[in-house]
Design an enzyme around this catalytic site. Structure first.
Site, PDB file in Angstrom:
ATOM      1  CG  HIS A  82     111.307  -6.351  98.759  1.00  0.00           C
ATOM      2  ND1 HIS A  82     112.050  -5.193  98.681  1.00  0.00           N
ATOM      3  CD2 HIS A  82     111.181  -6.806  97.492  1.00  0.00           C
ATOM      4  CE1 HIS A  82     112.374  -4.969  97.419  1.00  0.00           C
ATOM      5  NE2 HIS A  82     111.858  -5.928  96.673  1.00  0.00           N
ATOM      6  CG  ASP A 161     121.623  -4.475  94.431  1.00  0.00           C
ATOM      7  OD1 ASP A 161     121.462  -5.343  93.560  1.00  0.00           O
ATOM      8  OD2 ASP A 161     120.782  -3.601  94.682  1.00  0.00           O
ATOM      9  NE  ARG A 168     120.577  -7.617  87.294  1.00  0.00           N
ATOM     10  CZ  ARG A 168     119.638  -7.582  88.251  1.00  0.00           C
ATOM     11  NH1 ARG A 168     119.906  -7.078  89.437  1.00  0.00           N
ATOM     12  NH2 ARG A 168     118.443  -8.059  88.030  1.00  0.00           N
ATOM     13  CB  SER A 183     119.215  -7.505  93.023  1.00  0.00           C
ATOM     14  OG  SER A 183     118.819  -6.182  93.186  1.00  0.00           O
ATOM     15  CE  LYS A 187     117.663  -4.011  96.600  1.00  0.00           C
ATOM     16  NZ  LYS A 187     117.889  -3.782  95.199  1.00  0.00           N
TER      17      LYS A 187
END
Ligand code: URA
Length: 440
Positions: A82, A161, A168, A183, A187
């Site tokens: 990621h 999320d 947010r 968050s 995922k």
């Protein structure tokens, strides 16, 4: 239990229990808790932070708010990657094939670009015919046969999320390290891989502008991953200057292919080799040194490029554009951005470079904007380079001539030309693992 009491407890700096966090997240997903109460809670977290236990409970709860991918039909260890997002970040297109060619599976869901940052799904969709949406069975088959698959997010992954992120975004609570960690890691846990490599970007084009915040975020995410039973490593990499020389979807695929052929820009190649090597370490292939060697070999012997071609073909893409990147459709217009004075490029604001590419049509202003796959920028000069007035700083590509004015002004705003000799910032700042932080 009352939401009011949970908000007050967090506001006053006390630790919430697993039951309280679970009550809050479940109630919010079921629309039993209104946005204004969740917004108050998020703001309390923004100021009070969260303990390690709270962050883990919340991540688990958010991960389980929707489908949890079961990747067991894929043989072997699966390693996910990621990136916290950046400009010119095409690393997945290079790193996933390297890792697959060294025997570790990559079954990855990626995102689209938004704002000044690009997204892997858009880059892949610039390959004619490439399907970023596959059924579960197709996804497993592609990974089992080719060692990797990169698709868009599918199914009902982490609805909590999605809902909280939207809230947010409009309540000034995005910039909270524990909330970002929850968050991202929710995922990653829901996506199902055994191990996770995090590329935490730092600098002007990144979410985290300072190194200390980037390390703090990385530490938080590594703790969550390890506590959840997933081997996790984070690398802190530079995003003060765009990565590589291409910004824009098909331009970036072309640069990724050049890199897989061993002809890529040095910064991009170095970052990709380190990301890949750390994924191989997570996959149990060997020591970091051995894994770096293996990653380098996969570029030299062409095996990584073969994996990219295999994945593209397995997902319906026309691999002719990978074998010969001149076959990519070209933008209708190009425009050279010239240096306005002599000097040294002392800084490049990566975020502004990203905005310039969005103005050319390469990215999205809103979620529903159409992307022009051939639009973007090729950077000819970067931080530390000497330039003379009239030198070409960059070439821009767009579908309409009139798009160049605004993009060029934005680009000039991104570049500072001065007199002091300037070194580029380091590419790799730190490695964060369960053993601790190792600064480079
Ligand atoms: N990326 C995410 O997925 N979530 C955040 O909160 C920030 C960046």
């Amino acid at each position: 239990m009352r939401v009011y009491d949970i908000i007050a407890k967090k506001r006053d700096g006390y630790e919430l229990s697993e039951e309280e966090i679970s009550y809050l997240i479940r109630g919010y997903v079921k629309n039993e808790i209104p946005d204004y109460q969740m917004a108050a809670f998020l703001m309390a977290v923004y100021f009070q932070g969260m303990t390690e236990k709270e962050t883990l409970f919340m991540t688990n709860e958010v991960a389980h708010s929707g489908d949890m991918a079961d990747l067991s039909p894929i043989e072997g260890i699966k390693v996910d990657k990621h990136s916290t997002g950046g400009v010119g970040d095409k690393t997945t297109l290079i790193v996933a094939p390297i890792v697959a060619s060294c025997g570790v599976k990559v079954a990855k869901m990626s995102g689209r670009g938004l704002g000044h940052t690009g997204g892997t799904v858009d880059k892949l969709e610039s390959i004619p015919g490439y399907k970023t949406s596959l059924s579960r069975e197709e996804f497993f088959k592609v990974v089992n046969e080719t060692g990797l698959s990169v698709i868009g997010q599918s199914g009902n992954l982490t609805p909590a999320d999605k809902k909280m992120y939207a809230l947010r975004d409009v309540t000034a609570t995005v910039d909270s390290i524990p909330l970002i960690a929850v968050s991202i890691m929710s995922k990653k846990l829901a996506a199902g891989s055994d191990c996770i490599l995090l590329d935490v970007k730092t600098g002007s084009g990144a979410f985290m502008k300072s190194l200390e915040d980037s390390i703090a975020l990385a530490e938080e995410m590594v703790k969550i991953g390890e506590n959840a039973g997933r081997k996790t490593i984070a690398l802190i990499t530079d995003m003060d200057t765009p990565l590589g020389e291409a910004i824009g979807n098909s331009l970036e695929v072309k640069e990724a292919v050049d890199t897989l052929r061993g002809n890529g820009p040095k910064d991009l190649t170095t970052v990709c080799l380190h990301l890949a090597a750390n994924m191989l370490v997570l996959g149990g292939v060997g020591s970091l040194e051995e894994c770096l060697q293996k990653a380098e070999t996969s570029l030299k012997d062409g095996s990584a490029l073969e994996r990219l071609i295999a994945m593209v073909e397995a997902q319906g893409g026309d691999s002719r554009v990978i074998r010969d990147t001149d076959c990519f459709e070209k933008a209708a217009y190009s425009h050279e951005v010239l240096a306005r004075k002599d000097g040294i490029i002392t800084s490049m604001d990566a975020q502004k470079c990203g905005i310039a590419s969005v103005l050319l049509g390469a990215g999205r202003e809103t979620k529903d904007s159409e992307v022009d796959f051939s639009a973007g920028i090729i950077l000819h000069k970067k931080t530390g380079d000497f330039v003379c007035k009239g030198d070409v700083l960059a070439t821009m590509y767009a579908s309409k001539q009139e798009m160049f004015d605004a993009a060029e002004e934005e680009y000039y705003g991104a570049i500072t030309i001065g007199n002091e000799k300037t070194e580029r910032k380091p590419l790799l700042y730190a490695r964060v693992s369960k053993e601790g932080v190792k600064r480079y």
